[in-house]
Design a protein around this motif. Structure first.
Motif, mmCIF file in Angstrom:
data_model
loop_
_atom_site.group_PDB
_atom_site.id
_atom_site.type_symbol
_atom_site.label_atom_id
_atom_site.label_comp_id
_atom_site.label_asym_id
_atom_site.label_seq_id
_atom_site.Cartn_x
_atom_site.Cartn_y
_atom_site.Cartn_z
ATOM 1 N N THR A 19 0.821 -1.423 -0.194
ATOM 2 C CA THR A 19 0.107 0.050 -0.160
ATOM 3 C C THR A 19 0.773 1.148 0.138
ATOM 4 O OG1 THR A 19 -1.764 -1.102 1.028
ATOM 5 C CG2 THR A 19 -1.851 1.140 1.104
ATOM 6 N N SER A 36 -11.906 12.446 -6.394
ATOM 7 C CA SER A 36 -12.649 12.630 -5.286
ATOM 8 C C SER A 36 -14.047 13.406 -5.143
ATOM 9 C CB SER A 36 -11.753 13.449 -4.144
ATOM 10 O OG SER A 36 -11.530 14.729 -4.482
ATOM 11 N N PRO A 88 -15.520 2.589 -2.533
ATOM 12 C CA PRO A 88 -15.332 3.009 -1.141
ATOM 13 C C PRO A 88 -14.152 3.006 -0.605
ATOM 14 C CG PRO A 88 -17.328 1.872 -1.671
ATOM 15 C CD PRO A 88 -16.380 1.720 -3.104
ATOM 16 N N LEU A 89 -13.519 1.892 -0.932
ATOM 17 C CA LEU A 89 -11.835 1.721 -0.360
ATOM 18 C C LEU A 89 -11.063 2.944 -0.828
ATOM 19 C CD1 LEU A 89 -9.845 -0.058 1.042
ATOM 20 C CD2 LEU A 89 -9.229 -1.256 -1.328
ATOM 21 N N ALA A 91 -11.756 5.801 -1.600
ATOM 22 C CA ALA A 91 -12.581 7.005 -0.754
ATOM 23 C C ALA A 91 -11.761 7.281 0.608
ATOM 24 C CB ALA A 91 -14.289 7.179 -0.837
ATOM 25 N N THR A 92 -11.577 5.877 1.033
ATOM 26 C CA THR A 92 -10.933 6.272 2.511
ATOM 27 C C THR A 92 -9.379 6.786 2.227
ATOM 28 O OG1 THR A 92 -9.733 3.937 2.288
ATOM 29 C CG2 THR A 92 -12.019 3.954 3.078
ATOM 30 N N LEU A 93 -8.938 6.950 1.152
ATOM 31 C CA LEU A 93 -7.644 7.717 1.186
ATOM 32 C C LEU A 93 -7.641 9.243 1.199
ATOM 33 C CD1 LEU A 93 -5.821 5.054 -0.987
ATOM 34 C CD2 LEU A 93 -5.263 5.443 1.239
ATOM 35 N N ASP A 95 -8.886 11.388 2.844
ATOM 36 C CA ASP A 95 -8.557 12.368 4.103
ATOM 37 C C ASP A 95 -7.345 12.299 4.404
ATOM 38 O OD1 ASP A 95 -11.095 13.442 4.695
ATOM 39 O OD2 ASP A 95 -11.702 11.767 6.216
#
Length: 124
Positions: A19, A36, A88-89, A91-93, A95
């Motif tokens: 990652t 985003s 969705p995964l 999108a967690t990046l 922030d």
């Protein structure tokens, strides 16, 4: 020097290392951030990002798709239309990318000053 333990992100087979290597790519964070605000077409990303070639953008999008961070949607239209969007995964990046962007805004001048005071010699 510390020893490696199972799950250590410095081990070659650790998912955390994979990652970090993915995110450390020159264009990954920029492309993810460009996606985003919602689905975007390839040409729109080229205009939004600037400085990235079509080939490199295509390679980056394919890699992000393979890692489950973005989704490619091809519409059955003439002419063909393809859009990319965050999963969705992925999108967690956003922030963490936003936090790094803010850090760069606040500390960018200091980094440039340090670079000017400590130039890197060729081959280093």
């Amino acid at each position: 020097m510390r020893g490696s333990v199972p799950g250590d992100p410095f081990l070659a087979d650790c998912p955390a290392r994979l990652t970090v290597e993915l995110i450390a790519d020159k264009w990954t964070a920029v492309v993810l951030y460009g996606l985003s605000q919602g689905p975007v077409r390839h040409g729109e990303l080229i205009e939004l990002i600037g400085g990235i070639s079509r080939k490199v953008l295509t390679q980056t999008l394919r890699r992000l798709q393979a890692h489950g961070l973005i989704r490619r949607h091809a519409y059955a239209e003439v002419p063909p239309r393809v859009e990319y969007e965050l999963t969705p995964l992925g999108a967690t990046l956003i922030d963490p990318i936003h936090m790094l962007t803010e850090w760069a805004r606040e500390n960018g001048d200091a980094v440039l000053d340090a670079l000017g005071a400590n130039p890197v010699a060729p081959g280093d």
